[in-house]
Design a protein around this motif. Structure first.
Motif, PDB file in Angstrom:
ATOM      1  N   SER A   6       2.477  -8.033   2.799  1.00 37.81           N
ATOM      2  CA  SER A   6       2.606  -7.756   1.364  1.00 37.81           C
ATOM      3  C   SER A   6       3.519  -8.733   0.642  1.00 37.81           C
ATOM      4  CB  SER A   6       3.110  -6.329   1.151  1.00 37.81           C
ATOM      5  OG  SER A   6       2.148  -5.427   1.642  1.00 37.81           O
ATOM      6  N   GLU A  26      10.429   2.212   6.261  1.00 30.45           N
ATOM      7  CA  GLU A  26      10.002   0.841   6.562  1.00 30.45           C
ATOM      8  C   GLU A  26      10.844   0.299   7.704  1.00 30.45           C
ATOM      9  OE1 GLU A  26       7.751  -1.588   5.872  1.00 30.45           O
ATOM     10  OE2 GLU A  26       9.013  -2.830   7.178  1.00 30.45           O
ATOM     11  N   THR A  36       0.835  -1.205   0.000  1.00 31.87           N
ATOM     12  CA  THR A  36       0.000   0.000   0.000  1.00 31.87           C
ATOM     13  C   THR A  36       0.870   1.255   0.000  1.00 31.87           C
ATOM     14  OG1 THR A  36      -1.664  -1.211   1.266  1.00 31.87           O
ATOM     15  CG2 THR A  36      -1.901   1.174   1.182  1.00 31.87           C
ATOM     16  N   GLU A  66      -4.507  -7.377   8.449  1.00 26.62           N
ATOM     17  CA  GLU A  66      -5.180  -6.251   9.093  1.00 26.62           C
ATOM     18  C   GLU A  66      -6.681  -6.333   8.796  1.00 26.62           C
ATOM     19  OE1 GLU A  66      -3.492  -6.340   6.337  1.00 26.62           O
ATOM     20  OE2 GLU A  66      -4.631  -5.243   4.847  1.00 26.62           O
TER      21      GLU A  66
HETATM   22  C1  LIG Z   1      -1.370 -15.213   4.348  1.00 24.40           C
HETATM   23  C2  LIG Z   1      -2.005 -14.016   3.699  1.00 24.40           C
HETATM   24  C3  LIG Z   1      -2.682 -14.164   2.493  1.00 24.40           C
HETATM   25  C4  LIG Z   1      -3.268 -13.048   1.870  1.00 24.40           C
HETATM   26  N1  LIG Z   1      -3.824 -13.204   0.606  1.00 24.40           N
HETATM   27  C5  LIG Z   1      -4.224 -12.110  -0.071  1.00 24.40           C
HETATM   28  C6  LIG Z   1      -4.633 -12.224  -1.433  1.00 24.40           C
HETATM   29  O1  LIG Z   1      -4.608 -13.281  -2.030  1.00 24.40           O
HETATM   30  N2  LIG Z   1      -5.034 -11.074  -2.069  1.00 24.40           N
HETATM   31  C7  LIG Z   1      -5.042  -9.865  -1.434  1.00 24.40           C
HETATM   32  O2  LIG Z   1      -5.414  -8.865  -2.054  1.00 24.40           O
HETATM   33  N3  LIG Z   1      -4.638  -9.723  -0.158  1.00 24.40           N
HETATM   34  C8  LIG Z   1      -4.221 -10.820   0.526  1.00 24.40           C
HETATM   35  N4  LIG Z   1      -3.773 -10.689   1.817  1.00 24.40           N
HETATM   36  C9  LIG Z   1      -3.838  -9.373   2.459  1.00 24.40           C
HETATM   37  C10 LIG Z   1      -2.731  -8.472   1.928  1.00 24.40           C
HETATM   38  O3  LIG Z   1      -1.489  -9.139   1.976  1.00 24.40           O
HETATM   39  C11 LIG Z   1      -2.707  -7.194   2.754  1.00 24.40           C
HETATM   40  O4  LIG Z   1      -3.986  -6.591   2.726  1.00 24.40           O
HETATM   41  C12 LIG Z   1      -1.705  -6.204   2.183  1.00 24.40           C
HETATM   42  O5  LIG Z   1      -0.450  -6.811   1.990  1.00 24.40           O
HETATM   43  C13 LIG Z   1      -1.599  -5.003   3.114  1.00 24.40           C
HETATM   44  O6  LIG Z   1      -0.538  -4.209   2.637  1.00 24.40           O
HETATM   45  P1  LIG Z   1      -0.058  -2.990   3.493  1.00 24.40           P
HETATM   46  O7  LIG Z   1       1.092  -2.379   2.778  1.00 24.40           O
HETATM   47  O8  LIG Z   1      -1.238  -2.114   3.772  1.00 24.40           O
HETATM   48  O9  LIG Z   1       0.383  -3.605   4.893  1.00 24.40           O
HETATM   49  P2  LIG Z   1       1.718  -4.526   5.259  1.00 24.40           P
HETATM   50  O10 LIG Z   1       2.077  -5.462   4.171  1.00 24.40           O
HETATM   51  O11 LIG Z   1       1.417  -5.069   6.590  1.00 24.40           O
HETATM   52  O12 LIG Z   1       2.825  -3.424   5.317  1.00 24.40           O
HETATM   53  C14 LIG Z   1       2.891  -2.478   6.342  1.00 24.40           C
HETATM   54  C15 LIG Z   1       4.340  -2.159   6.542  1.00 24.40           C
HETATM   55  O13 LIG Z   1       4.458  -1.139   7.533  1.00 24.40           O
HETATM   56  C16 LIG Z   1       5.620  -1.401   8.269  1.00 24.40           C
HETATM   57  N5  LIG Z   1       5.519  -0.735   9.555  1.00 24.40           N
HETATM   58  C17 LIG Z   1       4.623  -0.982  10.545  1.00 24.40           C
HETATM   59  N6  LIG Z   1       4.880  -0.196  11.611  1.00 24.40           N
HETATM   60  C18 LIG Z   1       5.948   0.565  11.275  1.00 24.40           C
HETATM   61  C19 LIG Z   1       6.688   1.556  11.955  1.00 24.40           C
HETATM   62  N7  LIG Z   1       6.388   1.904  13.211  1.00 24.40           N
HETATM   63  N8  LIG Z   1       7.743   2.129  11.326  1.00 24.40           N
HETATM   64  C20 LIG Z   1       8.069   1.779  10.050  1.00 24.40           C
HETATM   65  N9  LIG Z   1       7.395   0.828   9.365  1.00 24.40           N
HETATM   66  C21 LIG Z   1       6.351   0.221   9.968  1.00 24.40           C
HETATM   67  C22 LIG Z   1       5.644  -2.927   8.406  1.00 24.40           C
HETATM   68  O14 LIG Z   1       6.946  -3.414   8.689  1.00 24.40           O
HETATM   69  C23 LIG Z   1       5.131  -3.359   7.051  1.00 24.40           C
HETATM   70  O15 LIG Z   1       6.160  -3.682   6.129  1.00 24.40           O
HETATM   71  C24 LIG Z   1      -3.203 -11.787   2.478  1.00 24.40           C
HETATM   72  C25 LIG Z   1      -2.509 -11.617   3.684  1.00 24.40           C
HETATM   73  C26 LIG Z   1      -1.904 -12.726   4.296  1.00 24.40           C
HETATM   74  C27 LIG Z   1      -1.127 -12.543   5.582  1.00 24.40           C
END
Ligand SMILES: Cc1cc2nc3c(=O)[nH]c(=O)nc-3n(C[C@H](O)[C@H](O)[C@H](O)COP(=O)(O)OP(=O)(O)OC[C@H]3O[C@@H](n4cnc5c(N)ncnc54)[C@H](O)[C@@H]3O)c2cc1C
Length: 396
Positions: free
Chosen positions: A56, A47, A28, A315
């Motif tokens: 992710s 990150e 995201t 989440e």
């Molecule tokens: C097993 C599994 C299967 C899934 N399958 C699917 C699928 O098939 N299709 C789909 O669309 N979605 C799927 N999802 C959901 C999807 O992976 C998530 O919705 C998406 O990756 C969220 O992305 P994000 O960047 O918002 O959050 P994240 O990937 O959680 O990234 C957030 C980042 O913020 C960083 N962060 C947190 N706090 C801090 C801080 N204080 N300082 C600096 N950095 C920080 C973390 O280290 C992390 O890297 C799945 C999830 C899982 C676990």
């Protein structure tokens, strides 16, 4: 004072801030960073670990969220992402969902009604056609649906592609920097405090996955969220099927280009948001549950050995929908958290977040239903009422 003029705390000349600072190098934050850099805006992603190390890089790679207001844009963008980014995502279109019983077929048909309502084409498949289209399927197939939309991509490739594309456009991604707080002046966020010093910002985007609620709370913004631990397994490579995105029997997953089946689903386990790395190791009962379901879904793959497994943290908001918003009272704060559907929607969610940051509104989709104020009447004990308590299992 511009963000880049902020005094450095480590005595170096390196600019310590950016016009937009993004907390979180998941898909995201990286997608938003890409679209901001593409728009010529100075952007810095912070990150705490490595990019894509959390959900992710650990997800099923599915891109078929037809119930989202961002879905039409997701569908428009995925086929052109490799060209836009300049790096491969391994996106592959279309999916097949196999039902193993009349009951599963009835359940899956409800999703089909919604997809068709939005103008997406779905073919009904009898058992014989399922077996023809999915060589690893077998006698367990009752019927199926062929989604002439959606698809899947490689999460690792995609995350890396976004990060490189940011860099190519002059943006910056700093790994191993943990955000611990924020500096404010009046109704503006002016700096991001980290274990590597403070980074100035003209605008802050919090995209911290499951940590988004905790980080936003530092600014007095309440985002109701809970985390669930999910697992995935990967088999040894099997002959490539014509369509690699096969779902069903409560599972989601894909066949990789090398032929491995990468699958997740089944029960998820509610955990505290601050669950730390030891907790993301897979456990035998959950991984075993996935393996059993996969053997039922694709009987001709039942002999394949499981060669890898892992866990990830998903989440979740109370209604299962993302939050993309510019919360009051802040004039320069945007938040983005995706509630378990963040990988597939990432090309579109990042573009929407870029527009929210830059223009205060999204011009290609009606994302009013993703605003935070929809939770204003939420019961304080909503998580208990939904049974989302640490240790409880959630089925998907
Ligand atoms: C097993 C599994 C299967 C899934 N399958 C699917 C699928 O098939 N299709 C789909 O669309 N979605 C799927 N999802 C959901 C999807 O992976 C998530 O919705 C998406 O990756 C969220 O992305 P994000 O960047 O918002 O959050 P994240 O990937 O959680 O990234 C957030 C980042 O913020 C960083 N962060 C947190 N706090 C801090 C801080 N204080 N300082 C600096 N950095 C920080 C973390 O280290 C992390 O890297 C799945 C999830 C899982 C676990």
């Amino acid at each position: 004072m511009s963000a880049n003029d902020l005094v450095t705390e480590d005595g170096t000349d390196t600019p310590r801030g950016a016009s937009v600072v993004i907390v979180g190098g998941g898909v995201t934050g990286l997608s938003a960073g890409f679209w901001l850099a593409e728009a010529g805006i100075d952007v810095l992603v912070l990150e705490r670990g490595k990019v894509g190390w959390e959900a992710s890089g650990r997800n099923g790679g599915g891109c078929s969220h037809h119930h989202s207001p961002l879905f039409a844009e997701e569908q428009r963008l995925w086929p052109i992402m490799d060209d836009l980014l300049g790096y491969p995502t391994e996106f592959s279109p279309n999916r097949i969902r196999i039902a193993l019983s009349a009951q599963q077929y009835e359940l899956y048909s409800r999703a089909v009604v919604n997809a068709r309502h939005q103008g997406f084409e779905v073919d009904e498949l009898d058992a014989r056609t399922v077996r023809e289209m999915v060589p690893l399927a077998g006698d367990s197939a009752y019927a199926g649906h062929y989604y002439r939309f959606g698809g899947h991509a490689n999460p690792h490739r995609t995350v890396q592609a976004f990060a490189w594309a940011i860099r190519d456009r002059g943006g910056r991604v700093r790994q191993h920097v943990t955000v611990t707080g924020f500096r404010t002046e009046g109704d503006r966020v002016t700096g991001v405090v980290t274990d590597r010093g403070t980074f100035g910002c003209d605008h802050l985007l919090i995209a911290g996955g499951p940590q988004t609620g905790r980080l936003a709370a530092e600014l007095g913004v309440h985002i109701p969220m809970r985390s669930a631990r999910a697992e995935m397994i990967v088999t040894e490579p099997l002959p490539l099927m014509p369509i690699g995105g096969i779902d069903g029997n409560g599972l989601y997953g894909r066949q990789t280009l090398r032929g491995n089946l990468a699958y997740g689903g089944g029960p998820h386990e509610w955990i505290e948001t601050e669950f730390l790395p030891a907790g993301t190791r897979p456990t035998t009962p959950l991984a075993g549950n996935i393996a059993r379901r996969l053997a039922q879904l694709l009987p001709k793959a039942a002999h394949a050995r499981v060669i890898r497994s892992w866990a990830g943290v998903i989440e979740n908001t109370p209604d299962g929908r993302p939050v993309l918003d510019r919360p009051a009272p802040w004039r320069n704060l945007t938040v983005g958290t995706m509630s378990g559907v963040g990988f597939g929607l990432s090309p579109a969610s990042g573009r929407a977040l870029m527009q929210l940051v830059r223009d205060g509104r999204c011009d290609f989709a009606n994302i009013g239903s993703l605003r935070l104020d929809r939770f204003s009447a939420l019961e304080p004990d909503w998580a208990e009422l939904q049974g989302w308590l640490p240790g409880a299992l959630a089925s998907v």
